[in-house]
Scaffold this active site. Structure first.
Site, PDB file in Angstrom:
ATOM      1  CB  CYS A   6      -0.903  -0.155   1.192  1.00 17.90           C
ATOM      2  SG  CYS A   6      -2.131  -1.183   0.973  1.00 17.90           S
ATOM      3  CG  HIS A   7       0.565   3.631   2.240  1.00 19.79           C
ATOM      4  ND1 HIS A   7      -0.268   2.868   2.824  1.00 19.79           N
ATOM      5  CD2 HIS A   7      -0.458   4.352   1.550  1.00 19.79           C
ATOM      6  CE1 HIS A   7      -1.520   3.326   2.643  1.00 19.79           C
ATOM      7  NE2 HIS A   7      -1.540   4.209   1.580  1.00 19.79           N
TER       8      HIS A   7
END
Lengths: 180, 433, 290
Positions: A144-145
């Site tokens: 995701c990040h």
């Protein structure tokens, strides 16, 4: 509010006692409101059936060396990983000074069972599920990040602030754990 | 009252800023200082009680919707899960279920008060009409809500009531299928009923705003029933707050005691045991009855020996209320000064109770003893069917015949010139607050 | 306005509200009145505003349910952990949570629960846990009906709420099996019970006295000494019927006693609140004719 009327009526003699009655009535009304509101608010807390599932048991022999099994506990994934000797070595030998959230590997496993790592599978950044083997540190990587975790589930790089959480668990026997 | 001038003076800078942009504090302050006839008795407290009922129903309902599952397989169990597993869920659900009954007790008394004191007469027709609309929406909401626990009475109540639509000539059948979302009451029906049950209370809340708006445009009625002239306002009215906030508050507490008695000690007394049997489309309960507050209308439905006629009569019983302001020909509002009409009114209340009683009985059961007399139009004369028919006849006659005629022919008693007159002379025999 | 007129006015309002409520009550027995006998009174400890359950009776009742009723009747809405909720038969003030109660865990372990193996996906039977529902003796309603001559034994989860008379009805029914009245045409697979709802007129000879009660598919389920109670209570049919009725009444609404206790507090509060508000009202309206 109510007090102003008392003064308007202008019967000042026992004003304090009168004020008291109005204040008491107002306070009782507030109390009644709170009594009505509390059960409504409290009803949104976990219900008895949800709480009853707060703990699960797991047989560790189901995991083979170098593998991880994901089990669902309280609606969340738990990684149960049987670490290889090399992974274990990496985790143990990393100096604490290299860590963003310093924690020794020994504190993250149970004594005598250091090959087994049990962590919550949610990234400590915003809750996505990291995948194993794709990060820079031999452990997990959160797509995701971009947070990288090592083989002990400790944060090494990226936006996540803390290590993957080790849930409360205990060995019931040599091969059986109880989470929660 | 309608031309009540604002006495609100914004004090702080924020209040001044807000007052020119969104005068919401002024609105509240004006509302609180509204000149209110000081002779309003306890029958006037039901408005406040009803507002509280609506708030309680919406608040508990929103919480229940968080736990309820609108699915035929799970609805019954999810309601019982609320009762067993959700924190305080038993209280919330019983409050909601009994709250419907409390709501109807209050609304019936509120309506009878309006009827007795002529609160529907000019210039207050719109208050009454909007009120009737609220009542109709309440019935619809209560019916939809009763289906949700998916017990035997839920299912068969829905079956029977939706079948009423089928009585409409030509379009009845397709509309019925459209309404149910299939050939029978099923999951599609349950889901749409849940959706509408959640929606309608907010429509009711909107209507309540209109109801109050109309009330403040026309001004409050009062037990004497005369309009308060402008020059008497200072003498005959008091500010709503604190005089009526405290009076309404006191009445609300007494009402809550009755409410608590049901919720805590006899939560199922007003319900039907069969609704704790999960819905079964293959077995009809021996005796289908609606909730108590629908019984008078259910009785009227059964009184008519024709399906479509019965449906028309039932809806007509509510519909006639809408045109009530134009059926009453009297120039006097309050029945305090209309002794003849008062007698008919008391009879009307008794007939309403009889209709309610009849609605819960088997139509064929004899009223007196066990003997039979003779059969007339599908029923023995000594049966609840015929008692219901007589009561239904009076119900409609009261509005359509008695009200217009008595208004034209009666001689009302002298009406006081001001509301202070009876107050200061010690009042009359009637109940006062 | 004087205090007297005020109170009179209030009374009148209350009387009216009471009358409205009374109408609904009055309407209820009219529905319940069938051809059945007046129910037997079990003299249950949980009746009335201050009544509470007898723990020993609930434990005995659970045993009767488990050893007798549960072989045919499901109790789908009950979980083992509920038995250890406060007020329940196995509540222990030292337990960490109802699901951790030692007796309940042991009771749950006695039953086998159908589950799916997490690895193979095959259906398996495993020991019960406190979080499990009571197992249903039949896989589905059709199987339950097929195994019982076409009449599926009803679920007992909320049985005390689903019948007029509640616990007294269950107690009466279980002890209401009597000799078949003279002349009653009874169909195979049916049994006569004098508390069962129904109308036996069509099954009696023309003009004969119609006995109370109706047909029930369940044969008399209890025989003396069928269950061995742990507390040395003699397991007579009457005793077992009473105990299991109390247990089902509890299971139908496990929070009823707590709710009544809360209610007493709430009413006391409202009573004081009403008194204070009335005084406030008197003060505010002092000197205002109305």
């Amino acid at each position: 509010m109510a007090e102003s009327v008392v003064t308007e009526n202008g019967e000042g003699g026992d004003a304090t006692r009168r004020d008291f009655i109005h204040i008491a009535a107002g306070a009782a009304a507030v109390g009644a409101g709170a009594m009505l509101a509390w059960p409504l608010i409290n009803s949104m807390n976990p219900a008895a059936d949800t709480l009853a599932l707060a703990s699960i048991e797991f047989d560790m022999t189901k995991v083979q060396e170098g593998q991880q099994i994901v089990i669902k506990w309280q609606g969340k994934p738990v990684f149960v990983r049987y670490r290889t000797a090399r992974e274990l070595q990496e985790a143990v030998s990393t100096p604490l000074s290299a860590l963003k959230d310093p924690e020794a590997d020994a504190d993250r496993v149970k004594e005598g069972h250091s090959q087994y790592l049990v962590v919550l599978g949610n990234c400590t950044h915003l809750g996505c599920i990291p995948t194993f083997g794709t990060g820079d540190f031999g452990g997990w990587f959160c797509p995701c990040h971009g947070s990288h975790y090592d083989t002990s589930g400790r944060i090494r790089k990226g936006p996540a602030p803390a290590n993957l959480v080790v849930p409360e668990y205990a060995y019931l026997s040599d091969t059986r754990i109880k989470i929660g | 009252m309608s031309d009540h001038e604002s006495t609100y003076v914004p004090k702080t800078g924020i209040e001044k800023w807000l007052d020119t942009r969104l005068p919401i504090i002024r609105f509240g302050a004006d509302y609180m200082s509204l000149p209110t006839p000081r002779n309003l008795n306890y029958w006037w407290t039901f408005g406040g009680i009803l507002a509280l009922c609506l708030v309680i129903q919406i608040a508990t309902g929103v919480i229940l919707a968080m736990h309820y599952v609108p699915n035929t397989e799970m609805a019954f169990a999810s309601v019982e899960r609320i009762m067993r597993d959700v924190n305080g869920g038993d209280l919330i659900r019983y409050t909601h279920a009994n709250g419907a009954s409390m709501f109807f007790i209050a609304v019936y008394l509120h309506m009878l008060r309006g009827l007795y004191y002529g609160s529907y007469k000019a210039p207050r027709e719109m208050i009454w009409i909007v009120g009737c609309l609220i009542f109709f929406l309440m019935i619809a909401t209560a019916f939809l809500g009763y289906v949700l626990p998916w017990g035997q009475m839920s299912y068969w109540g829905a079956e029977v009531i939706t079948n009423l639509i089928g009585a409409i000539p030509v379009v009845g059948e397709p509309v019925l299928i459209w309404l149910r979302g299939g050939p029978a009451i099923d999951n599609a029906t349950l889901n749409r009923f849940f959706s509408l049950h959640y929606l309608l209370p907010f429509v009711i809340a909107g209507c309540v705003v209109l109801h109050l708006w109309a009330l403040h445009a026309a001004g409050q009625n009062n037990p004497v029933g005369i309009l308060i002239p402008k020059d008497r306002q200072a003498k005959d009215t008091v500010p709503f707050h604190p005089y009526f906030t405290v009076k309404d508050g006191f009445a609300i507490i007494l009402f809550l005691m009755l409410f608590a008695l049901f919720v805590f000690f006899m939560p199922n007394a007003l319900g039907h045991a069969d609704n704790y049997i999960p819905a079964n489309p293959l077995v009809t309960p021996a005796h289908i009855v609606p909730e108590w507050y629908m019984l008078p209308f259910y009785a009227i439905l059964r009184a008519i020996p024709d399906k479509f006629g019965g449906v028309m009569a039932m809806f007509g019983a509510i519909g006639v209320l809408f045109v009530l302001p134009w059926l009453d020909t009297s120039k006097v509002r309050s029945m305090r000064y209309r002794p003849t009409m008062r007698t008919f009114f008391i009879l009307f209340v008794i007939v309403g109770l009889i209709l309610g009683w009849c609605g819960a009985q088997l139509p064929d059961a004899p009223v007196i003893g066990t003997f039979k007399t003779f059969t007339l139009i599908d029923g023995d004369l000594n049966s609840y069917l015929w008692l219901t028919r007589f009561a239904t006849a009076y119900y409609f006659a009261f509005f359509l015949i008695i009200m217009p005629l008595v208004g034209l022919r009666e001689t009302p008693r002298t009406i006081p010139a001001t509301i202070s007159e009876p107050v200061l002379s010690g009042g009359d025999a009637e109940m006062k607050g | 306005m004087t205090l007297q007129t005020n109170i009179r006015a209030m009374k009148k309002t209350l009387v009216l509200i009471a009358a409205a409520a009374g109408l609904t009550f009055a309407a209820q027995p009219a529905l319940a009145a069938g051809e059945a006998h007046a129910l037997r009174n079990g003299g249950f400890s949980f009746e009335g505003p201050f009544g509470s359950f007898d723990r020993n009776q609930l434990q005995r009742g659970y045993k009767v349910y488990r050893e007798v009723c549960a072989s045919c009747h499901s109790m789908d809405l009950m979980h083992f952990r509920t038995l250890a909720e406060p007020g329940g038969p196995f509540f222990d003030s030292h337990q960490a949570s109802p699901a951790e109660n030692r007796w309940v865990k042991a009771l749950a372990k006695e039953v086998q629960i159908a589950d799916i193996d997490t690895e193979t996906g095959e259906p398996v039977m495993r020991d019960g846990t406190a979080a499990d529902r009571f197992p249903n003796p039949y896989p589905n309603a059709t199987a339950a009906a097929a195994a019982n001559g076409g009449a599926a034994p009803p679920d007992l989860s909320v049985m005390a709420k689903a019948r007029h008379g509640g616990a007294n009805y269950i107690y009466s029914l279980l002890t209401g099996y009597a000799a078949v009245p003279q002349g009653l045409q009874i169909r195979p697979g049916q049994h006569y019970n004098m508390y069962m709802a129904g109308d036996l007129t069509p099954f009696m000879p023309e003009g004969a006295h119609v006995p109370p009660g109706g047909f029930i598919a369940m044969p008399a389920p209890l025989t003396a000494g069928q269950v061995t109670y742990d507390d040395d209570t003699v397991a007579s049919v009457d005793q077992m019927a009473k105990d299991v009725a109390a247990y089902i009444a509890w299971a139908s609404d496990p929070r009823q006693v707590q709710r009544k206790q809360t209610g007493v507090g709430v009413l006391i509060f409202l009573f004081i609140f009403a008194g204070i508000t009335y005084l406030s009202y008197r003060r505010i309206w002092k000197g205002v004719a109305h």
